[in-house]
Scaffold this active site. Structure first.
Site, PDB file in Angstrom:
ATOM      1  N   HIS A 186       0.687  -0.956   0.344  1.00  0.00           N
ATOM      2  CA  HIS A 186      -0.201   0.146  -0.300  1.00  0.00           C
ATOM      3  C   HIS A 186       0.718   1.772  -0.064  1.00  0.00           C
ATOM      4  O   HIS A 186       0.514   2.434  -0.514  1.00  0.00           O
ATOM      5  CB  HIS A 186      -0.909  -0.015   1.222  1.00  0.00           C
ATOM      6  CG  HIS A 186      -2.182  -0.836   1.248  1.00  0.00           C
ATOM      7  ND1 HIS A 186      -3.029  -0.959   2.513  1.00  0.00           N
ATOM      8  CD2 HIS A 186      -3.041  -1.521   0.022  1.00  0.00           C
ATOM      9  CE1 HIS A 186      -3.938  -2.344   1.429  1.00  0.00           C
ATOM     10  NE2 HIS A 186      -3.653  -1.953   0.072  1.00  0.00           N
ATOM     11  N   GLU A 426      -5.514 -19.142 -21.452  1.00  0.00           N
ATOM     12  CA  GLU A 426      -4.411 -18.869 -20.747  1.00  0.00           C
ATOM     13  C   GLU A 426      -3.513 -20.074 -19.758  1.00  0.00           C
ATOM     14  O   GLU A 426      -2.874 -20.726 -19.554  1.00  0.00           O
ATOM     15  CB  GLU A 426      -5.074 -18.429 -18.843  1.00  0.00           C
ATOM     16  CG  GLU A 426      -5.966 -19.087 -18.160  1.00  0.00           C
ATOM     17  CD  GLU A 426      -5.780 -18.365 -17.518  1.00  0.00           C
ATOM     18  OE1 GLU A 426      -5.934 -17.163 -16.554  1.00  0.00           O
ATOM     19  OE2 GLU A 426      -7.296 -17.968 -16.775  1.00  0.00           O
ATOM     20  N   ASP A 450      -0.258 -16.777 -16.780  1.00  0.00           N
ATOM     21  CA  ASP A 450      -0.417 -17.656 -16.593  1.00  0.00           C
ATOM     22  C   ASP A 450      -0.349 -18.868 -18.096  1.00  0.00           C
ATOM     23  O   ASP A 450       0.447 -20.187 -18.080  1.00  0.00           O
ATOM     24  CB  ASP A 450      -1.732 -18.249 -16.552  1.00  0.00           C
ATOM     25  CG  ASP A 450      -2.008 -18.148 -14.970  1.00  0.00           C
ATOM     26  OD1 ASP A 450      -0.874 -18.556 -14.099  1.00  0.00           O
ATOM     27  OD2 ASP A 450      -3.213 -18.508 -14.425  1.00  0.00           O
ATOM     28  N   CYS A 497      -5.075  -9.384 -21.728  1.00  0.00           N
ATOM     29  CA  CYS A 497      -5.281  -9.093 -20.499  1.00  0.00           C
ATOM     30  C   CYS A 497      -4.190  -9.092 -19.550  1.00  0.00           C
ATOM     31  O   CYS A 497      -4.004  -8.400 -18.649  1.00  0.00           O
ATOM     32  CB  CYS A 497      -6.805  -9.230 -20.237  1.00  0.00           C
ATOM     33  SG  CYS A 497      -7.244 -10.950 -19.451  1.00  0.00           S
TER      34      CYS A 497
END
Length: 535
Positions: A186, A426, A450, A497
């Site tokens: 974060h 994938e 993947d 993607c």
């Protein structure tokens, strides 16, 4: 001049004097307590004060980025979590110890549980638990640390918590350099939100740098300590170019994503939470090409309900209006584990019981998600995408369950739209039989992460195999090309993607294959648009 090397997590060049933050952790001793109710009341007062502090931090960060402000909303939720706070109270009562000691011991247990999870994202959340614990301990011991900063400085530290990063004034901070950390922490996310050049994992960084003048180069991950004249001139020039580039990209907002010869490419954004939609809109994404819906299942003891999922999907669809929102159905397993599913530990989880395999066996979970997706479809332009497909049978079975869900919704007079259904390519299997799969789905989206690891038998999370793991490998590219040829024969579209969608080295090859859509992290949208418009 000394040069230090790390990993850049936010691009940009900054020059300034270093303020090295060396935190003095609150001393926490095991003290015996005889008045348990009084100590529990002391804990509850600290929790209330911590909540107020977090609310103020959330307001401050929300002014620049609603997405990152969610970090502190999550921290507040943890303080409202009866399991976490209840375990602290229980520790006080059972061990007759002071509240601050109970806080630290309970936080260590929760942090260890998260660190032991195989998912890097969940491992990073251990830092959030530690951050919350430190806040409570500091309140309980009245030891709230505030660094002494004079003017605009470059912050350096062994590590920084999200709270510490957010507490800095953007006007005072020129850049951040950290000895430890990770790109998914974060703290890194907040640095990107604040648009501050930031570098993590800086080898050799220590407090001897305090007070010295440095240049930091976020894109190269380099720190130049007391730079010479030549280096200073080079960095000044680079800073000017970075500023010009940022202004140039901003002018692309609202422009079409088209190649020089007029070919339109759909340019979407990848998101993991509903809060991410704001960054996608801000960066002018033309849709959501991948909503990683599994993040609603992680780090919770119970499964999300139909209504919970529906509200999130509806809010995303409503915010992005009529633009496409492609929801990848539950992709749990491998490096993403959900305690609420009670999945057994596997020796090789990447090749195990995951994604569509879980959904087809646990149809109750799958149906709950599908109901929410179809209900939300009435409010936007939603697509369904199935992960980890290896056969036609999996798609046929999934579509049969979708049909059942639609029949149930009709019987309940619940409004919904027909939703296009696609698959992730994938696995090598999906690419090899893409001629068959293309006939029974509406689109393909290639998950290059993947696909690369399965094609090359190289674990993408194993740093020792980084020299083998490459999307540029011809075997991987040929599988993508095969899938593109087969889906186009059916008059349908294909997107990418995975991380490779934003790789400038692969863009031309993807365009030559006829890739129709690219989905990237929100911050890369305008940069990829520029590359496409120049192609």
């Amino acid at each position: 001049m000394t040069e230090l090397k790390g990993k850049g997590v936010c691009q940009g060049v900054a020059r300034g004097e270093v303020c090295y933050i060396k935190k003095a952790a609150a001393e926490v001793e095991r003290k015996r307590i005889y008045d348990i109710p009084s100590e529990a009341a002391k804990l509850n007062m600290a929790i209330e004060k911590a909540r107020e502090q977090l609310k103020e931090l959330e307001k401050k960060v929300k002014k620049s980025d609603k997405n990152s402000a969610m970090i502190f909303d999550v921290h507040q939720m943890m303080l409202y979590d009866p399991d976490f706070t209840g375990d602290i109270e229980k520790y006080i009562a059972e061990n007759e110890v002071c509240a601050e000691y109970a806080v630290m011991q309970t936080a260590k247990k929760y942090a260890k549980m998260l660190e032991d999870m195989p998912n890097p994202y969940m491992q990073e959340r251990a830092g959030d638990v530690t951050d919350i614990a430190e806040r409570l301990v500091n309140i309980l011991t009245e030891n709230e640390y505030k660094p002494a900063m004079h003017g605009r400085v470059i912050i350096a530290a062994d590590d920084l918590s999200p709270s510490e990063t957010a507490s800095f004034s953007r006007e005072n901070i020129l850049g951040i350099i950290i000895k430890n950390g990770s790109s998914t922490s974060h703290t890194s996310i907040l640095a990107r939100t604040m648009d501050i050049p930031a570098i993590i994992n800086v080898d050799g960084l220590d407090n001897s740098i305090d007070g010295k003048t440095v240049f930091i180069d976020g894109s190269e991950g380099k720190v130049y300590v007391e730079p010479d004249e030549v280096t200073s001139a080079v960095m000044e020039k680079k800073a000017q170019l970075e500023s010009i580039k940022k202004e140039r990209l901003m002018r692309l907002k609202g422009k079409e994503t088209v190649t020089r010869d007029g070919r339109k490419i759909e340019l979407y954004a990848n998101i993991s939470t509903a809060a991410d939609i704001d960054a996608a809109i801000l960066n002018d994404a033309e849709g959501i090409g991948l909503f990683r819906s599994e993040f609603m299942y992680l780090d919770r003891k119970t499964l999300p309900t139909d209504d919970e999922l529906f509200e999130v999907y509806k809010s995303i669809a409503a915010k992005i209006k009529d633009k496409p929102v492609i929801i990848r159905t539950l992709d749990i397993g491998a490096d993403k584990q959900a305690p609420s599913l009670g999945l057994p530990k596997e020796e090789n989880p990447a090749l195990g019981f995951r994604a569509i395999r879980i959904c087809l066996e646990r149809t109750d979970i799958f149906k709950t998600q599908l109901r929410a997706i179809y209900r939300a479809s009435a409010y936007g332009n939603i697509y369904i995408m199935l992960p980890m497909i290896t056969s036609e049978v999996e798609v046929i079975q999934a579509k049969a369950i979708m049909l059942d869900v639609r029949d149930e919704l009709r019987s309940e007079s619940i409004e919904f739209k027909e939703v296009p259904v696609g698959i992730m390519v994938e696995t090598p299997a999906a690419a090899v039989i893409s001629d068959k799969l293309s006939k029974i789905v509406d689109f393909f989206s290639v998950g290059t992460n993947d696909l690369t690891q399965y094609t090359l038998a190289a674990d993408r999370q194993n740093p020792k195999l980084s020299n083998l793991y490459s999307v540029e490998n011809e075997a991987v590219l040929r599988l993508i090309e095969t899938a593109a040829e087969n889906i186009h024969k059916e008059g349908k579209w294909i997107g990418i993607c995975g991380e490779a969608a934003a790789d400038p080295r692969l863009l031309k090859r993807f365009l030559d294959m006829g890739i129709d859509e690219l989905s990237v992290s929100s911050g890369y949208v305008l940069g990829v648009r520029e590359m496409i418009r120049m192609s």
